[in-house]
Design a protein around this motif. Structure first.
Motif, PDB file in Angstrom:
ATOM      1  N   ALA A   9       0.827  -1.201   0.000  1.00 27.60           N
ATOM      2  CA  ALA A   9       0.000   0.000   0.000  1.00 27.60           C
ATOM      3  C   ALA A   9       0.869   1.263   0.000  1.00 27.60           C
ATOM      4  O   ALA A   9       2.058   1.219   0.303  1.00 27.60           O
ATOM      5  CB  ALA A   9      -0.909  -0.004   1.231  1.00 27.60           C
ATOM      6  N   SER A  10       0.239   2.353  -0.338  1.00 26.86           N
ATOM      7  CA  SER A  10       0.862   3.675  -0.270  1.00 26.86           C
ATOM      8  C   SER A  10      -0.113   4.610   0.429  1.00 26.86           C
ATOM      9  O   SER A  10      -1.267   4.241   0.700  1.00 26.86           O
ATOM     10  CB  SER A  10       1.160   4.193  -1.680  1.00 26.86           C
ATOM     11  N   ASP A  12      -1.584   7.025  -0.943  1.00 30.99           N
ATOM     12  CA  ASP A  12      -2.699   7.208  -1.876  1.00 30.99           C
ATOM     13  C   ASP A  12      -3.679   6.038  -1.841  1.00 30.99           C
ATOM     14  O   ASP A  12      -4.892   6.245  -1.817  1.00 30.99           O
ATOM     15  CB  ASP A  12      -2.193   7.410  -3.307  1.00 30.99           C
ATOM     16  N   THR A  13      -3.172   4.802  -1.851  1.00 35.08           N
ATOM     17  CA  THR A  13      -4.094   3.666  -1.835  1.00 35.08           C
ATOM     18  C   THR A  13      -4.873   3.635  -0.533  1.00 35.08           C
ATOM     19  O   THR A  13      -6.055   3.297  -0.521  1.00 35.08           O
ATOM     20  CB  THR A  13      -3.376   2.311  -2.058  1.00 35.08           C
ATOM     21  N   PRO A  19      -6.418   4.424  -9.221  1.00 35.84           N
ATOM     22  CA  PRO A  19      -5.353   4.586 -10.221  1.00 35.84           C
ATOM     23  C   PRO A  19      -5.871   5.336 -11.450  1.00 35.84           C
ATOM     24  O   PRO A  19      -7.041   5.220 -11.809  1.00 35.84           O
ATOM     25  CB  PRO A  19      -4.975   3.162 -10.594  1.00 35.84           C
ATOM     26  N   LEU A  23      -2.081   3.810 -15.724  1.00 36.12           N
ATOM     27  CA  LEU A  23      -1.695   2.697 -14.858  1.00 36.12           C
ATOM     28  C   LEU A  23      -2.676   1.536 -15.004  1.00 36.12           C
ATOM     29  O   LEU A  23      -2.271   0.373 -15.081  1.00 36.12           O
ATOM     30  CB  LEU A  23      -1.604   3.140 -13.394  1.00 36.12           C
ATOM     31  N   THR A  72       1.487   2.015   6.929  1.00 37.83           N
ATOM     32  CA  THR A  72       1.174   1.843   5.509  1.00 37.83           C
ATOM     33  C   THR A  72       2.125   0.868   4.830  1.00 37.83           C
ATOM     34  O   THR A  72       1.706   0.039   4.030  1.00 37.83           O
ATOM     35  CB  THR A  72       1.213   3.202   4.778  1.00 37.83           C
ATOM     36  N   ALA A  77      -2.153  -3.450  -0.816  1.00 36.09           N
ATOM     37  CA  ALA A  77      -3.101  -2.711  -1.653  1.00 36.09           C
ATOM     38  C   ALA A  77      -3.757  -3.611  -2.691  1.00 36.09           C
ATOM     39  O   ALA A  77      -4.822  -3.292  -3.195  1.00 36.09           O
ATOM     40  CB  ALA A  77      -2.398  -1.548  -2.357  1.00 36.09           C
ATOM     41  N   PRO A 100       3.557  -0.459  -9.535  1.00 38.51           N
ATOM     42  CA  PRO A 100       2.191  -0.532  -9.051  1.00 38.51           C
ATOM     43  C   PRO A 100       1.535   0.796  -8.671  1.00 38.51           C
ATOM     44  O   PRO A 100       0.314   0.866  -8.575  1.00 38.51           O
ATOM     45  CB  PRO A 100       2.269  -1.462  -7.842  1.00 38.51           C
ATOM     46  N   HIS A 101       2.327   1.833  -8.474  1.00 40.45           N
ATOM     47  CA  HIS A 101       1.745   3.133  -8.139  1.00 40.45           C
ATOM     48  C   HIS A 101       2.014   4.153  -9.239  1.00 40.45           C
ATOM     49  O   HIS A 101       1.828   5.348  -9.047  1.00 40.45           O
ATOM     50  CB  HIS A 101       2.257   3.624  -6.788  1.00 40.45           C
ATOM     51  N   VAL A 105       7.127   6.468  -9.285  1.00 39.63           N
ATOM     52  CA  VAL A 105       6.673   6.489  -7.893  1.00 39.63           C
ATOM     53  C   VAL A 105       7.270   5.274  -7.189  1.00 39.63           C
ATOM     54  O   VAL A 105       7.129   4.144  -7.658  1.00 39.63           O
ATOM     55  CB  VAL A 105       5.128   6.454  -7.806  1.00 39.63           C
ATOM     56  N   ALA A 107       7.719   2.155  -5.090  1.00 38.08           N
ATOM     57  CA  ALA A 107       6.743   1.121  -4.757  1.00 38.08           C
ATOM     58  C   ALA A 107       7.483  -0.187  -4.547  1.00 38.08           C
ATOM     59  O   ALA A 107       8.637  -0.340  -4.945  1.00 38.08           O
ATOM     60  CB  ALA A 107       5.716   0.973  -5.868  1.00 38.08           C
TER      61      ALA A 107
END
Length: 138
Positions: A9-10, A12-13, A19, A23, A72, A77, A100-101, A105, A107
């Motif tokens: 996860a991030s 954002d997620t 997305p 993406l 996180t 995610a 993935p992000h 970015v 990840a």
């Protein structure tokens, strides 16, 4: 051999940010390739931890803990489940997994092999599990 590709996860997620189309397109292409090769078993994204819960077993008690969860980098995610003939084949597929992000970015994905019922010593309990599986638990 089955492997789970785990997308970490991030922020954002965890905030529920969906997305963007580029993406989504990259992920769709990748998963289409997996499907065409016959190795895709399942794939999905997970809603933020704020919409989930955990069950903790401690000192003989069971406790329900509602999300969100703060770490996180320890959260998931999404995932992709694949079945390949070898660890090397799974490694090649995971090298091709899109960022993935999104591009540029930071990840991380984690890959873990699933246990198969044949990995366990024969026992009545393992046979019970084998009886529950669609494919015989191979």
């Amino acid at each position: 051999m089955r492997f789970m590709i785990i997308v970490k996860a991030s922020a954002d997620t965890e905030a529920g940010v969906m997305p963007e189309e580029p993406l989504l397109a990259a992920m769709a292409r990748y998963h289409e390739e997996l499907a065409k090769a016959g190795v895709l078993l399942d794939a999905n994204g997970l809603r933020p931890s704020a919409q989930g819960w955990r069950v903790r077993h401690s000192d003989g008690r069971t406790t329900l803990i509602d999300g969100p969860f703060t770490e996180t980098r320890e959260l998931i995610a999404g995932y992709t489940l694949i079945q390949t003939r070898s660890r090397e084949e799974a490694l090649e597929w995971t090298r091709r997994f899109p960022a993935p992000h999104g591009p540029g970015v930071d990840a991380e994905i984690e890959v873990r092999q699933l246990f198969e019922l044949d990995d366990f010593a024969p026992s009545p309990s393992i046979e019970r599990f084998r009886d529950m599986t669609v494919d015989g638990g191979g």
